[in-house]
Each structure stands twice: as structure tokens, then as C-alpha cells.
Design a protein around this motif. Structure first.
Motif, mmCIF file in Angstrom:
data_model
loop_
_atom_site.group_PDB
_atom_site.id
_atom_site.type_symbol
_atom_site.label_atom_id
_atom_site.label_comp_id
_atom_site.label_asym_id
_atom_site.label_seq_id
_atom_site.Cartn_x
_atom_site.Cartn_y
_atom_site.Cartn_z
ATOM 1 N N ASP A 28 0.919 -1.185 -0.001
ATOM 2 C CA ASP A 28 0.014 -0.025 0.063
ATOM 3 C C ASP A 28 0.936 1.239 -0.085
ATOM 4 O O ASP A 28 2.140 1.333 0.379
ATOM 5 C CB ASP A 28 -0.789 0.026 1.206
ATOM 6 C CG ASP A 28 -2.116 0.723 0.849
ATOM 7 O OD1 ASP A 28 -3.183 0.165 1.062
ATOM 8 O OD2 ASP A 28 -1.980 2.101 0.930
ATOM 9 N N PRO A 56 3.969 4.591 -5.681
ATOM 10 C CA PRO A 56 2.895 3.872 -6.292
ATOM 11 C C PRO A 56 2.960 2.726 -7.067
ATOM 12 O O PRO A 56 2.231 2.002 -7.629
ATOM 13 C CB PRO A 56 2.430 5.094 -7.075
ATOM 14 C CG PRO A 56 3.106 6.482 -6.834
ATOM 15 C CD PRO A 56 4.119 6.078 -6.059
ATOM 16 N N LEU A 125 -14.284 -9.660 -7.414
ATOM 17 C CA LEU A 125 -14.743 -10.338 -6.139
ATOM 18 C C LEU A 125 -16.129 -9.601 -5.998
ATOM 19 O O LEU A 125 -16.359 -8.912 -5.011
ATOM 20 C CB LEU A 125 -13.739 -10.088 -5.299
ATOM 21 C CG LEU A 125 -12.441 -10.462 -5.413
ATOM 22 C CD1 LEU A 125 -11.440 -10.163 -4.346
ATOM 23 C CD2 LEU A 125 -12.490 -12.213 -5.180
HETATM 24 P P1 NAD Z 1 -9.826 2.609 0.284
HETATM 25 O O1 NAD Z 1 -9.344 4.216 -0.187
HETATM 26 O O2 NAD Z 1 -10.010 2.609 1.742
HETATM 27 O O3 NAD Z 1 -8.441 1.700 -0.085
HETATM 28 C C1 NAD Z 1 -7.897 1.726 -1.540
HETATM 29 C C2 NAD Z 1 -6.276 1.495 -0.790
HETATM 30 O O4 NAD Z 1 -5.418 1.797 -1.902
HETATM 31 C C3 NAD Z 1 -5.795 2.678 0.158
HETATM 32 O O5 NAD Z 1 -5.261 2.260 1.227
HETATM 33 C C4 NAD Z 1 -4.467 3.416 -0.763
HETATM 34 O O6 NAD Z 1 -3.810 3.848 -0.199
HETATM 35 C C5 NAD Z 1 -4.298 2.295 -1.827
HETATM 36 N N1 NAD Z 1 -3.575 2.533 -2.962
HETATM 37 C C6 NAD Z 1 -3.913 3.519 -3.785
HETATM 38 N N2 NAD Z 1 -3.002 3.609 -4.977
HETATM 39 C C7 NAD Z 1 -2.153 2.596 -4.572
HETATM 40 C C8 NAD Z 1 -0.936 1.922 -5.375
HETATM 41 N N3 NAD Z 1 -0.561 2.542 -6.367
HETATM 42 N N4 NAD Z 1 -0.325 0.891 -4.853
HETATM 43 C C9 NAD Z 1 -0.691 0.421 -3.586
HETATM 44 N N5 NAD Z 1 -1.802 0.912 -2.796
HETATM 45 C C10 NAD Z 1 -2.459 1.730 -3.530
HETATM 46 O O7 NAD Z 1 -10.888 2.201 -0.486
HETATM 47 P P2 NAD Z 1 -11.992 1.039 -0.462
HETATM 48 O O8 NAD Z 1 -13.038 1.234 0.035
HETATM 49 O O9 NAD Z 1 -10.959 -0.105 0.199
HETATM 50 O O10 NAD Z 1 -12.041 0.526 -1.969
HETATM 51 C C11 NAD Z 1 -10.818 -0.253 -2.694
HETATM 52 C C12 NAD Z 1 -11.890 -1.171 -3.855
HETATM 53 O O11 NAD Z 1 -12.813 -1.905 -3.155
HETATM 54 C C13 NAD Z 1 -12.481 -0.381 -4.817
HETATM 55 O O12 NAD Z 1 -12.513 -0.882 -6.068
HETATM 56 C C14 NAD Z 1 -13.954 -0.483 -4.285
HETATM 57 O O13 NAD Z 1 -14.841 0.052 -5.269
HETATM 58 C C15 NAD Z 1 -14.079 -1.785 -3.729
HETATM 59 N N6 NAD Z 1 -15.127 -1.859 -2.675
HETATM 60 C C16 NAD Z 1 -15.972 -3.067 -2.777
HETATM 61 C C17 NAD Z 1 -16.929 -3.334 -1.853
HETATM 62 C C18 NAD Z 1 -17.622 -4.472 -1.821
HETATM 63 O O14 NAD Z 1 -18.556 -4.487 -1.005
HETATM 64 N N7 NAD Z 1 -17.404 -5.113 -2.839
HETATM 65 C C19 NAD Z 1 -16.863 -2.469 -0.629
HETATM 66 C C20 NAD Z 1 -16.035 -1.565 -0.473
HETATM 67 C C21 NAD Z 1 -15.053 -1.157 -1.375
#
Ligand code: NAD
Length: 412
Positions: A28, A56, A125
Motif C-alpha cells: 500500500d 505507487p 470479487l
Molecule cells: P480505500 O481508499 O479505503 O482503499 C484503497 C487503498 O488502496 C488505500 O489504502 C490506498 O492507499 C491504496 N492504494 C492507492 N493507490 C495504490 C497503489 N498505487 N499501490 C498500492 N496501494 C494503493 O478504498 P476501499 O473502500 O478499500 O476500496 C477499494 C476497492 O474496493 C474499490 O474498487 C472499491 O470499489 C471496492 N469496494 C468493494 C466493496 C464491496 O462490497 N465489494 C466495498 C468497499 C469497496
């Protein structure tokens, strides 16, 4: 695991409960999210993973590890395509990705072609496919209880104002986003600034696509989308930050309610709604309607001709959902306790892990993921041009021959 934000941590907790999974590495760019993830390892009494961080593209280093069976990607949407393609090019045969394969149709084609070239499984997923009521209804559809399926509805109707706009340190009321936001407010909100379409179709489309065998004897043919004006996010900023707050000047492109109609090869229609900027209780708004009756999730109601009381009366769906409980739920419901989102998160990871162990295809595959993800760019084009647009056929004609093996038994 690439991306251990809020969703990634959820997957982490569920995977660490399993005896058949070792999480060897996490990546991350946010130290706070990494620390929260390490705390989850500690709490579970599991060995600390290798950590990749600092820039990144640190995930590319993670992919150089030799011992990986699979990768799970839970990063912002705009990173998914290159992370999936990078994973399969690095030789990973199983990639589980959070929802949306990418942004553009070209992204989705790129993922399909990479998966085909490297003979890799790319599974989205999509947890709602495993929701207990949805699976019971799938079971009913497969047993012909609704007759021939004619029309379906679903969507993503979730008031995300507090998630898209927050105080920047937590998902509490506030008006910040972008650099100053927290979790999804850091990135997701920008999609509402710059894009107008159904930005999140998969929770609605995934379950209903399984019910009418999309990519397996049926396919999406064309789509038409309409958008309302955008008011909700601006009003929320003014209410919480005042009319003088800099974000009150932001013009959001995303209409508050985006409605999409899809036409299918076998004659069904699907209506999808994306509704995330207005006050409302959560509902995915499912409706499954056939020649003998219909189910609607909102009021937990069902009507079946010849079975339900006469006189246009709705019945509670509960007894039917219990009677037709899917064999997967009947078998695994104990393991789902505490797994998140009412247990469906257990199933989606279970299916992914079991496919890896058995070296078989994942039950939701890259063609499902691409067809569902395509709705977003197609809806953007339809709204912009004011016309109906055609779906690409990611299976290149194979949809006519493929069989539906999603949840056909009680294994995974
Ligand atoms: P979030 O912002 O909490 O998490 C995303 C993470 O990715 C962050 O910790 C960020 O620092 C990291 N990140 C960003 N760029 C990066 C990179 N280049 N390399 C490594 N890490 C990187 O968002 P989230 O809510 O966890 O959402 C993430 C995904 O999950 C999205 O696709 C979202 O739509 C999906 N999601 C799905 C559900 C579901 O029920 N299926 C629920 C919530 C989120």
C-alpha cells in the motif's frame, strides 16, 4: 494483497481466519492503512507479511516474489487494469480484483486479452452474487418457479455523501475530498466530479446476470442511459461547510440518479439505477420477474400466480427464501458468521481460494467481469451522445456455447 485500505483490510481479516491461506505480502502507499493491516495480523496471531510501500509502483516489486499463488487487488478503480495485467504478465495464475476491471472499454479488453494470453483466471470479487436472498432467488429461477424470466432490476442505491465527503481523518461528516479526504473520499469522489454514468454497476448487475446466463447462452446486446441533474453533493457541502467553502464551487458531473436499460439476446430487459448522492436508505432494488410471478427485495415481497393469495396481494418472501435457501448457504452458513456484509464476503473469497486449490476456473470469470464493467463506459457514452450503444462481445462468440457453472453445487 495489493491495496489494504478499508476493503482490503476486510478481505485480510476474512482470509486470516482460514487455515488454507497464507498472506505472504501486502502493498500500500498509505502507512496508516499498512499499520492497521499489521494490527489485524497481530490480532489473528499470524506471522507478519513482507511489506511493499513507498511509491505507487511498489506493487511491481511484490509481483517479483516467486512463491505467490494468487494476488488480491483492492485499490482505487483507476489502478485495477494495470495491476491485473501486471500480475498475469508476472506469471500469477489467479487474480482476485475488487469491483471494476478498469475505466474504459479499452481497459476491459486489455484485461480479457491478457488473461487469455497468459491462461490466467481473473475473478471480480463481486460479493452480492453470494447474498443469501439473491442466491435463494437464483435457486428459484433455476427451478422455474418464476416461469420464463422476462425482466430484471437492480442497482446501487446507497447514500455515499458521508463517504465521498468527510472530515479527512475518518468517514465522519465533512466536506473534504481528494488529497484532504479519507479512504474513498481520496479518489472515488473525483469520479463524481469528472464522470457521468453508472459508475458502480456490478452489485446490481452481477446477481441478475447469473439468473439469465449472461455470457453463457445469453448476452447483453445494447444499452441506453439517462441521468438527472446533479444536486446532492453540492447541497451536502453547503449544509456542512457553508456556501463559502472552496468545495462549494466544485461542479459535480455525476447526475444524482442514473438510470440504464439493457437489452439481452434472449429477449429480457434489465433496468439498473445508480443513486449515491441523495438522502435515502440503502437498497439494491432487485426485481426478478417471469411469466409466473416476481420477487422484489425492497419490501421483501413476492407474488406467484396460482400460489399467492388472489387479488393483487403481495406475500412476504421470507418463507420462500427459507424453502429455497441455496445449498451453498445451507452448507457453509456457520463459516460466514462475522465475515462482513451479512456473510456474503465469506463466499466470494471461499470461491476464489477453492478454485486456486483445485486448479480450476473461478466461478465468476474475466468475461463476467468485463461485461459488467463495460456498463460504466457505455453508460457514459450513451448519456453524452443521447443514444443507444452496443455492447462488445468479450467472449468473441463463445457465449453461445459456454455453460453456467456459478454456484451449481454446495462446494464453492
Ligand atoms: P480505500 O481508499 O479505503 O482503499 C484503497 C487503498 O488502496 C488505500 O489504502 C490506498 O492507499 C491504496 N492504494 C492507492 N493507490 C495504490 C497503489 N498505487 N499501490 C498500492 N496501494 C494503493 O478504498 P476501499 O473502500 O478499500 O476500496 C477499494 C476497492 O474496493 C474499490 O474498487 C472499491 O470499489 C471496492 N469496494 C468493494 C466493496 C464491496 O462490497 N465489494 C466495498 C468497499 C469497496
Amino acid at each position: 494483497m495489493i491495496g489494504v485500505g478499508l476493503r482490503g483490510q476486510n478481505h485480510l481479516s476474512n482470509l486470516l481466519r482460514r487455515k488454507d491461506v497464507n498472506i505472504t505480502a501486502i502493498c500500500d502507499i498509505d502507512d496508516n492503512m499498512l499499520q492497521r493491516s499489521l494490527d489485524i495480523f497481530k490480532k489473528a496471531g499470524k506471522a507478519e507479511p513482507k511489506i511493499f510501500k513507498g511509491d505507487p509502483f511498489a506493487w511491481k516489486k511484490l509481483l517479483e516474489m516467486k512463491e505467490l499463488d494468487a494476488v488480491i487487488i483492492s485499490t482505487p478503480w483507476e489502478w485495477h487494469t494495470q495491476m491485473i495485467v501486471g500480475s498475469v504478465e508476472a506469471g500469477i495464475k489467479y487474480v482476485g480484483t475488487e469491483v471494476m476491471l478498469g475505466i474504459t472499454l479499452e481497459d476491459h479488453w486489455e484485461v480479457v486479452r491478457a488473461a487469455e494470453k497468459h491462461k490466467a483466471q481473473v475473478m471480480m470479487l463481486e460479493n452480492v452474487c453470494y447474498r443469501r436472498d439473491v442466491m435463494a432467488v437464483l435457486n428459484m429461477v433455476r427451478q422455474g418457479i418464476f416461469g420464463e424470466i422476462i425482466h430484471l432490476q437492480g442497482g446501487y442505491q446507497h447514500d455515499l455523501r458521508g463517504i465521498k465527503l468527510n472530515d479527512g481523518t475518518s468517514n465522519k461528516e465533512g466536506v473534504e475530498f481528494g488529497e484532504k479526504g479519507y479512504s474513498e473520499a481520496k479518489w472515488r469522489t473525483n469520479h463524481s466530479v469528472h464522470r457521468n454514468g453508472d459508475l458502480y454497476p456490478t452489485h446490481g448487475i452481477g446477481p441478475v446476470a447469473q439468473m439469465i446466463n449472461i455470457n453463457r447462452g445469453n448476452r447483453f446486446i445494447s444499452l441506453s442511459s439517462f441521468s438527472t441533474k446533479a444536486r446532492g453533493l453540492h447541497n451536502y457541502i453547503v449544509d456542512h461547510g457553508g456556501a463559502q467553502h472552496p468545495n462549494a464551487k466544485v461542479e459535480f458531473k455525476l447526475g444524482d440518479v442514473v438510470t440504464t436499460m439493457i437489452n439481452c439476446a434472449n429477449g429480457e430487459t434489465i433496468l439498473l439505477q445508480h443513486d449515491t448522492n441523495l438522502p435515502r436508505p440503502y437498497s439494491l432494488g432487485f426485481r426478478v420477474q417471469g411469466t409466473k410471478g416476481l420477487w422484489m427485495d425492497l419490501n421483501d415481497s413476492i407474488y406467484l400466480e396460482g400460489t399467492s393469495p388472489k387479488g393483487h396481494t403481495w406475500e412476504s418472501a421470507d418463507p420462500y427464501l427459507a424453502k429455497f435457501d441455496h445449498p451453498l448457504w445451507a452448507r457453509w452458513s456457520k463459516e460466514t458468521e462475522g465475515a462482513g456484509h451479512g456473510g456474503m464476503d465469506f463466499f466470494v473469497l471461499h470461491a476464489f481460494v477453492e478454485a486456486i486449490k483445485r486448479k480450476t476456473a473461478t466461478p465468476l470469470d474475466v468475461y463476467d467481469a468485463a461485461a459488467w464493467s463495460a456498463i460504466t463506459p457505455l453508460s457514459e457514452t450513451s448519456i453524452e451522445r443521447g443514444n443507444t450503444v452496443e455492447f462488445p462481445d468479450f467472449t468473441s462468440g463463445q457465449w453461445m456455447y459456454r455453460k453456467n457453472d456459478f454456484a451449481v453445487n454446495d462446494q464453492f
